[in-house]
Motif scaffolding. Structure first.
Motif, short mmCIF file in Angstrom:
data_model
loop_
_atom_site.label_atom_id
_atom_site.label_comp_id
_atom_site.label_asym_id
_atom_site.label_seq_id
_atom_site.Cartn_x
_atom_site.Cartn_y
_atom_site.Cartn_z
N PHE A 185 0.81 -1.21 0.00
CA PHE A 185 0.00 0.00 0.00
C PHE A 185 0.85 1.26 0.00
N GLY A 186 2.07 1.17 0.52
CA GLY A 186 2.98 2.31 0.44
C GLY A 186 3.36 2.63 -1.00
N PHE A 187 3.73 1.58 -1.76
CA PHE A 187 4.06 1.78 -3.16
C PHE A 187 2.85 2.22 -3.97
N LEU B 273 2.45 5.86 -3.39
CA LEU B 273 3.53 6.59 -4.05
C LEU B 273 3.27 6.71 -5.55
N PHE B 274 2.92 5.61 -6.19
CA PHE B 274 2.68 5.63 -7.63
C PHE B 274 1.49 6.52 -7.98
N LEU B 275 0.46 6.50 -7.13
CA LEU B 275 -0.70 7.35 -7.39
C LEU B 275 -0.32 8.82 -7.30
N MET B 276 0.49 9.16 -6.30
CA MET B 276 0.94 10.55 -6.14
C MET B 276 1.79 10.99 -7.32
N LEU B 277 2.52 10.06 -7.92
CA LEU B 277 3.37 10.38 -9.07
C LEU B 277 2.59 10.41 -10.37
N GLY B 278 1.33 10.01 -10.31
CA GLY B 278 0.49 10.02 -11.51
C GLY B 278 0.71 8.85 -12.44
#
Length: 438
Positions: free
Chosen positions: A14-16, A19-24
């Motif tokens: 869930f951390g990754f 992170l990926f969602l925040m990076l778009g």
């Protein structure tokens, strides 16, 4: 080979994801990347062979054949201007009511949902047709935009829903029962929308078309009914074949695809350009969905192999709280995830974890499945990433701002949550048809 602790695995997963969602990063690429990385570092490099094997197994599954066929059917119906014919009919019947065009829009979206199986077709079609018509007649932006966005979302709840196919396969729940179970809740939500719009029309005629209502004669109304003939025949052909057991869901999708081509031909709107555009849209949407499914399937397989899903199940079942609180907690998680993630991605991530817990708690899996789908339907409307919000923005006039669209869906989201509560209090709304037909 390194076997990770389930708690560590869950935290990293869930951390990754966050992170990926925040990076778009697109959800399909994010899920695939997380899958490969976690399998390599926490399972075994040799286990990477599982990824192409699962990809081929998923892509060649007969049940998944229904997804591109239903998408093709929706694309053909959209390009055959079926929605325009329906709108002309509904305008004759509801144009004399305060809020009548918005009510007619909900009725059309309900019918379109029973033909198409996806949300975007009705939202885009009605956005192009109904927004200019309603705004020209003095409707407020919130009523015009909200009715289209909310009505379009019915496509993933009312069968033949593509989302239900994915959920049924992942959750190991009968798709036929889900289809039967989704019909009455879909009509309930549609009825709540219509009641709300009629009440708004009564209380606020100045923003509900009250200044320019047009009344039509009985003859004009009867003549306009010809616009319902092909949609009704298509609905009967697809849904009738499924619910009577004549055809499976995949076979019924072929009936729907062929029926949409026939409908376009009967209306004189079938040509090579229309067929090519429908095929291109089908290819694009199907590829997007299948890449999400492939990545999430690999990830969920790894997650299960590590024992993390069993750990979560055990932790939840050991909680000394009322089972209804656990259910509400799950639905709340789905509501939050719906604001950020793709529907298929949410299903692939959460269904393998939630469904065993729900079954262990003694809830009916079909009943929970419909509640799950309604929450996914709400996700199509919730800012900031609700799909229908962006579909609507793409076809709305320049004077419509994104904030107008955000505000317009709030009452309809509240009505959907009311429908969830009603279905929880009265589960037979969902279960009466599956129990009677299967």
């Amino acid at each position: 080979m390194m076997m990770a602790d389930p708690v560590l695995t869950t935290s990293l997963l869930f951390g990754f994801m966050l992170l990926f969602l925040m990076l778009g990063v697109p959800i399909a690429i994010a899920l695939g990347g997380i899958s490969i990385g976690m399998i390599y570092f926490f399972w075994s490099p040799m286990a990477l062979n599982m990824v192409p094997i699962r990809a081929f197994s998923t892509a060649s599954s007969f049940e998944y054949v229904a997804i591109p066929l239903f998408i093709f059917m929706a694309a053909m119906l959209q390009r055959a201007s079926i929605a325009e014919d329906l709108y002309n009919t509904m305008q004759k019947f509801f144009g004399g009511l305060r809020g009548g065009l918005a009510v007619g829009t909900i009725v059309i979206c309900t019918l379109f949902a029973a033909m198409a199986g996806i949300s975007g077709a009705a939202t885009i079609s009605m956005g192009m047709i109904a927004i200019p018509a309603m705004l020209a007649r003095g409707y407020g932006k919130d009523i015009a935009l909200g009715s289209i966005a909310a009505g379009g979302s019915l496509g993933i709840l009312i069968p033949p829903s593509v989302t239900m196919i994915v959920y049924g396969i992942v959750a190991n729940t009968s798709i036929g029962k889900l289809y039967a179970g989704g019909l009455l809740p879909g009509l309930l939500i549609s009825a709540l929308f219509i009641a709300y719009l009629l009440i708004r029309g009564w209380l606020q005629p100045e923003i509900s078309g009250g200044r320019e209502m047009t009344r039509y004669s009985l003859r004009e109304k009867l003549v306009s009914l010809k616009g319902l003939v092909l949609p009704v025949l298509l609905i009967v052909g697809v849904m009738g074949s499924i619910l009577t057991g004549i055809a499976s869901v995949s076979e019924a999708s072929a009936i729907g695809a062929a029926g949409s081509i026939l409908a376009a031909a009967v209306l004189g709107r079938l040509d090579w350009s229309v067929l090519r555009q429908a095929c291109e849209e089908t290819l694009q949407l199907s590829c997007m969905i299948f890449w999400i499914i492939i990545g999430a399937t690999a990830l969920s397989t790894f997650y299960t192999a590590m024992g993390a899903s069993r750990l979560i199940e055990g932790l939840v079942l050991d909680l000394e709280v009322n089972r209804w609180l656990i259910l509400v907690g799950m639905l709340s998680i789905l509501f939050i995830m719906g604001m950020m993630l793709d529907t298929v991605g949410i299903i692939m991530i959460t269904a393998p974890i939630f469904v065993p817990i729900i079954t262990a708690l003694g809830f009916d899996p079909v009943w929970f499945g419909i509640l799950f789908i309604i929450m996914m339907e709400i996700g199509f409307l919730t800012p900031p990433f609700g799909y229908n919000l962006f579909y609507l923005r793409g076809v709305a006039p320049p004077e419509v701002r994104m904030t107008d669209i955000y505000r317009s869906v709030v009452p309809f989201i509240a009505l959907m949550l009311v429908a969830v509560a009603i279905c929880m209090v009265f589960p037979q709304i969902i279960l009466v048809l599956p129990n009677a037909m299967f």
